[in-house]
Every structure is written in C-alpha cells, then in structure tokens.
Design an enzyme around this catalytic site. Structure first.
Site, PDB file in Angstrom:
ATOM      1  N   LYS A 103       0.859  -1.307   0.052  1.00  0.00           N
ATOM      2  CA  LYS A 103       0.030  -0.092   0.022  1.00  0.00           C
ATOM      3  C   LYS A 103       0.762   1.148   0.172  1.00  0.00           C
ATOM      4  O   LYS A 103       1.984   1.151   0.481  1.00  0.00           O
ATOM      5  CB  LYS A 103      -0.980   0.005   1.348  1.00  0.00           C
ATOM      6  CG  LYS A 103      -2.122   0.857   1.026  1.00  0.00           C
ATOM      7  CD  LYS A 103      -3.286  -0.014   0.650  1.00  0.00           C
ATOM      8  CE  LYS A 103      -4.522   0.832   0.403  1.00  0.00           C
ATOM      9  NZ  LYS A 103      -5.523   0.157  -0.148  1.00  0.00           N
ATOM     10  N   GLY A 137     -25.619   2.001   4.102  1.00  0.00           N
ATOM     11  CA  GLY A 137     -24.842   2.716   3.102  1.00  0.00           C
ATOM     12  C   GLY A 137     -25.335   2.330   1.489  1.00  0.00           C
ATOM     13  O   GLY A 137     -25.218   1.009   1.130  1.00  0.00           O
ATOM     14  N   GLY A 175     -24.076   3.542  -1.487  1.00  0.00           N
ATOM     15  CA  GLY A 175     -23.151   4.193  -2.244  1.00  0.00           C
ATOM     16  C   GLY A 175     -23.084   3.183  -3.470  1.00  0.00           C
ATOM     17  O   GLY A 175     -23.671   2.304  -3.922  1.00  0.00           O
ATOM     18  N   VAL A 220     -21.225   0.475  -4.055  1.00  0.00           N
ATOM     19  CA  VAL A 220     -21.391  -1.132  -3.788  1.00  0.00           C
ATOM     20  C   VAL A 220     -22.728  -1.231  -3.097  1.00  0.00           C
ATOM     21  O   VAL A 220     -23.498  -2.101  -3.444  1.00  0.00           O
ATOM     22  CB  VAL A 220     -20.587  -1.463  -2.497  1.00  0.00           C
ATOM     23  CG1 VAL A 220     -20.534  -2.916  -2.199  1.00  0.00           C
ATOM     24  CG2 VAL A 220     -18.921  -1.319  -2.969  1.00  0.00           C
TER      25      VAL A 220
HETATM   26  P1  NAI Z   1     -19.211   5.152  -1.602  1.00  0.00           P
HETATM   27  O1  NAI Z   1     -18.430   6.342  -0.886  1.00  0.00           O
HETATM   28  O2  NAI Z   1     -19.798   5.112  -2.954  1.00  0.00           O
HETATM   29  O3  NAI Z   1     -20.464   4.829  -0.573  1.00  0.00           O
HETATM   30  C1  NAI Z   1     -20.718   4.969   0.748  1.00  0.00           C
HETATM   31  C2  NAI Z   1     -22.002   5.202   1.131  1.00  0.00           C
HETATM   32  O4  NAI Z   1     -22.344   5.399   2.374  1.00  0.00           O
HETATM   33  C3  NAI Z   1     -22.474   6.711   0.647  1.00  0.00           C
HETATM   34  O5  NAI Z   1     -23.971   6.709  -0.055  1.00  0.00           O
HETATM   35  C4  NAI Z   1     -22.829   7.513   1.836  1.00  0.00           C
HETATM   36  O6  NAI Z   1     -23.460   8.563   1.891  1.00  0.00           O
HETATM   37  C5  NAI Z   1     -23.080   6.496   2.967  1.00  0.00           C
HETATM   38  N1  NAI Z   1     -22.814   6.667   4.259  1.00  0.00           N
HETATM   39  C6  NAI Z   1     -21.808   7.427   4.665  1.00  0.00           C
HETATM   40  N2  NAI Z   1     -21.866   7.609   6.103  1.00  0.00           N
HETATM   41  C7  NAI Z   1     -22.951   6.917   6.368  1.00  0.00           C
HETATM   42  C8  NAI Z   1     -23.885   6.694   7.726  1.00  0.00           C
HETATM   43  N3  NAI Z   1     -23.250   7.154   8.973  1.00  0.00           N
HETATM   44  N4  NAI Z   1     -24.754   5.776   7.615  1.00  0.00           N
HETATM   45  C9  NAI Z   1     -25.167   5.500   6.495  1.00  0.00           C
HETATM   46  N5  NAI Z   1     -24.626   5.886   5.452  1.00  0.00           N
HETATM   47  C10 NAI Z   1     -23.669   6.416   5.150  1.00  0.00           C
HETATM   48  O7  NAI Z   1     -18.409   3.796  -1.042  1.00  0.00           O
HETATM   49  P2  NAI Z   1     -18.459   2.578  -1.852  1.00  0.00           P
HETATM   50  O8  NAI Z   1     -17.519   2.213  -2.939  1.00  0.00           O
HETATM   51  O9  NAI Z   1     -19.629   2.064  -2.110  1.00  0.00           O
HETATM   52  O10 NAI Z   1     -17.724   1.466  -0.583  1.00  0.00           O
HETATM   53  C11 NAI Z   1     -18.448   1.091   0.412  1.00  0.00           C
HETATM   54  C12 NAI Z   1     -17.594   0.605   1.552  1.00  0.00           C
HETATM   55  O11 NAI Z   1     -17.204  -0.606   1.020  1.00  0.00           O
HETATM   56  C13 NAI Z   1     -16.479   1.438   2.042  1.00  0.00           C
HETATM   57  O12 NAI Z   1     -16.315   0.982   3.324  1.00  0.00           O
HETATM   58  C14 NAI Z   1     -15.299   0.681   1.387  1.00  0.00           C
HETATM   59  O13 NAI Z   1     -14.064   1.150   1.860  1.00  0.00           O
HETATM   60  C15 NAI Z   1     -15.824  -0.633   1.108  1.00  0.00           C
HETATM   61  N6  NAI Z   1     -15.119  -1.124  -0.243  1.00  0.00           N
HETATM   62  C16 NAI Z   1     -15.417  -0.704  -1.353  1.00  0.00           C
HETATM   63  C17 NAI Z   1     -14.682  -1.222  -2.507  1.00  0.00           C
HETATM   64  C18 NAI Z   1     -15.070  -0.904  -3.892  1.00  0.00           C
HETATM   65  O14 NAI Z   1     -14.727  -1.569  -4.701  1.00  0.00           O
HETATM   66  N7  NAI Z   1     -15.923   0.140  -3.892  1.00  0.00           N
HETATM   67  C19 NAI Z   1     -13.848  -2.544  -2.548  1.00  0.00           C
HETATM   68  C20 NAI Z   1     -13.727  -3.013  -0.976  1.00  0.00           C
HETATM   69  C21 NAI Z   1     -14.453  -2.498   0.011  1.00  0.00           C
END
Ligand code: NAI
Length: 345
Positions: A79, A176, A178, A180
């Site tokens: 990393k 969440g 987002g 994913v």
């Molecule tokens: P993203 O940033 O697209 O989505 C995160 C979502 O969580 C957003 O819609 C945000 O508004 C929401 N959020 C933030 N704080 C919140 C809270 N207190 N309560 C409820 N919702 C809340 O991120 P993504 O890409 O969807 O990733 C989600 C998780 O999965 C993260 O922890 C990331 O590290 C992990 N992850 C993602 C990968 C990827 O390929 N994108 C790979 C491996 C892990």
C-alpha cells in the site's frame, strides 16, 4: 523508529520518497511478497504527522497481504500513501512523481486507486510506470465486482446460518447505498429479500424505496434493526464495544472495510452467537477485478465468475468457526497465513 511502531508486522520493506520539484512525500509499504509482487492502492490524505502516514501504510499493506492470500490471487500485500490534501495538492506533476517512485521499485509493488486517488489519477501515474492499474469497468470503478462478491458472501453466510435456504423472505438491512450498497440491493431484491436501508443521503434512500420497496431507517438506528442479516456498506469500526450488545441480527456480512473496531470485537460477536462473515474475505471483488485487468485480458464476466470462489471460502470459514468454536476472523487469518507463511506469525 519503524520497528517499534505497533503496526509494524515484519514488513519486508518500507520506502520513503521525496520529490523536490513537487514536494511529493510518499510512503510505500511492502508487507509480504511470498505469493507474488505486492499490490495495493495509493491513498492521498492530509495526515497530521508523517508517523500517522507511515502507520496507515503499514496497517493497510498488511491487510492487503491477508486479502490477496484469502482471495487466492498471486500477489502480496502493499500500500502507498501520499501526505497531502487531494483537493488542493494533487497535480499532474505530483501524480507523475508518484509514477516514477513506483517505477523505481522495479515491479515489487503495483499501485492502484484508493481514497483521494481516482482511476483517472492512476492513468496519469501509469504514464511513468508499468506498475499502475485501475479497474477497467465502464465507470472505472471496481464496485460492481465488489457488490457481486459481497452478495456471494451474504449467500454463503445465509446458507451457513439458515441451513442452506436462500434469501427469499429474509430481512436484510443495508447500511450505506453508495456504489457498492446500491448494486448489492439489486442482487438481494432479485432474490426476494425484504430490504431495510439507511444512508445519510436521503435521495439514495428514496431511490431504494422506489426501486425495491425498501423500508427506510435512520442512520443511527440501522445497526439495531431486527433483521436476519445486517450488511454494513458504509463505514469502518461500526462493530464495537458500544454497538455489539445492541445488535438484533443473526448474521453480519457487508463490504465496508475494517468493520471491527478492535480484534476483541470478533470475540464479542462470537460470544453473542452472531455469524460474522469477515469483511476482507467477502469484499475482494474489487481486487479480483484489478487482477484481471493486470492480466491484460479483461472480461467482466470472468471477474464475476471468479467471485463465486468467495461463496465457498466464506462457507468454509464460517463452518470452521462453528466447528472449532473460534471467531470467524481467527479462522480467516489462519487460512490466509497458511497460504503466505509456512510457520505461524
Ligand atoms: P461510496 O462512497 O460509494 O458509498 C458509501 C455510502 O455510505 C454513501 O452513499 C454515503 O452517503 C453512505 N454513508 C456515509 N456515512 C453513512 C452513515 N453514517 N450511515 C449510513 N450511510 C452512510 O463507497 P463504496 O464504494 O460503495 O464502498 C462502501 C464500503 O465498501 C466502504 O467502506 C469501502 O471501503 C468498502 N469497499 C469498497 C470497495 C469498492 O470496490 N468500491 C472495495 C472494498 C471495500
């Protein structure tokens, strides 16, 4: 001194780079390359101190070793972190300097995107090095593969906890929505799951309600939802001393990184009889996506096919956890270590 830091875990190498022209301050940590060259994203963050940056690089690179070993890919853990505010200090020249630093390692470390460094940024880094790679999906994001892999992990955890039955009628809370979480809901809804969702962005909650009839719950209440499965897909450290006693789910399986605040929380979950699919065992779809991109023969269907391995692995980990009365992360760690180390560590 690096060797005294609590995050130092016998890392093979830690490199510090400074570029005078751009004032780049950049740390590359290589944890273990037994299974292959180190792979792991590049993070840019306004760390308060260089020690904070170093500790993050040490911790995250170790995590990548375990993730890659569990995913069964021929890569080790690495990393890198850039000290700086990506909104103010990220310039094409700085990204080029990162590329030259990575190139100087001669392929021992391959970089990618992470917090503060996007797929287009990786493309700029990649002009200076052959060892940079971003996800190749249409949006330049690995999230679709991560969502599908997490779905496989949820299927496995449900099969373990509910005697092989599928997800039809299962109540699942997704924290969440987002990149994913939203895609994951699509898979879960298609299987007939009954969804409860929470997000700080109300428009996303409204979208999930419109598309799948998902019930909205407040962000501070979602962890306490009375459901079969809780799927954390937003933040880390949400499973802790304070929240675990209040959980009302039978299974936890989600994509968020580092869901457990401390190792003791794995024991707390185990004692409560909650089936926990370790995050780093089921959120590896994005890593698989990257590995396919590195092979140069990218095919999205092949990535999704590879994600099916997550089902078998998760099922094995959970079955072992139950049979041996051990927290599931202990079993997952043991499996990973058996792949990258012949002796314990
Ligand atoms: P993203 O940033 O697209 O989505 C995160 C979502 O969580 C957003 O819609 C945000 O508004 C929401 N959020 C933030 N704080 C919140 C809270 N207190 N309560 C409820 N919702 C809340 O991120 P993504 O890409 O969807 O990733 C989600 C998780 O999965 C993260 O922890 C990331 O590290 C992990 N992850 C993602 C990968 C990827 O390929 N994108 C790979 C491996 C892990």
């Amino acid at each position: 001194m690096i060797l005294e830091l609590p995050d130092y875990d016998g890392h093979e190498a830690v490199h510090f780079f400074h570029d005078r022209a751009t004032d780049l301050r950049y740390v590359v940590a290589i944890h273990d390359t037994t299974l292959g060259p180190a792979i792991g994203g590049c993070r840019m963050w306004p760390y308060a101190t260089s020690t904070d940056a170093l500790r993050d690089a040490l911790r995250l690179s170790r995590g990548m070793t375990y993730k890659a070993a569990l995913a069964g890919v021929p890569y080790g853990g690495g990393k890198s972190v850039v000290i700086g505010d990506p909104r103010k200090e990220k310039t094409p020249d700085l990204l080029a300097a990162i590329g030259r630093a990575v190139e100087s390692l001669g392929g021992r470390y391959t970089t990618s995107d992470d917090v503060g460094i996007s797929a287009p940024d990786v493309a700029i880094i990649g002009r200076e090095t052959a060892h940079a790679c971003a996800p190749l999906t249409a949006e330049g994001k690995a999230a679709p593969a991560t969502a599908y892999g997490t779905y496989q992990g949820i299927l496995a955890a449900a099969a373990h906890a509910f005697d092989g039955a599928g997800l039809a009628g299962r109540r699942i809370a997704v924290q969440g929505l987002g990149a994913v979480g939203m895609q994951l809901c699509e898979y879960l809804a298609a299987d007939g799951a009954v969804l409860t969702v929470a997000d700080i962005d109300e428009s996303r909650v409204a979208e999930a309600h419109r598309r799948w009839g998902a019930q909205a719950v407040a962000t501070d209440a979602v962890l306490e939802s009375e459901v079969d499965i809780l799927s954390p897909c937003a933040l880390g450290s949400i499973l802790n001393e304070r929240t675990i006693p209040r959980l009302r789910c039978r299974v936890i399986a989600g994509a968020a990184n580092n869901q457990l605040a401390t190792p003791a929380d794995a024991i707390r979950l185990h004692r409560r009889g909650i089936v926990y699919a370790p995050d780093y065992a089921i959120n590896v779809g994005g890593l698989l996506d990257l590995v396919h991109a590195l092979r140069g023969t990218y095919d999205v269907q092949a990535v999704l096919d590879d994600c099916h391995g997550i089902f078998e692995r998760t099922r094995w980990i959970l079955d072992q956890s139950a049979a041996r009365d051990l927290p599931s992360p202990a079993v997952a760690d043991e499996l990973a270590r058996s792949r990258f180390r012949s002796t314990g560590h």
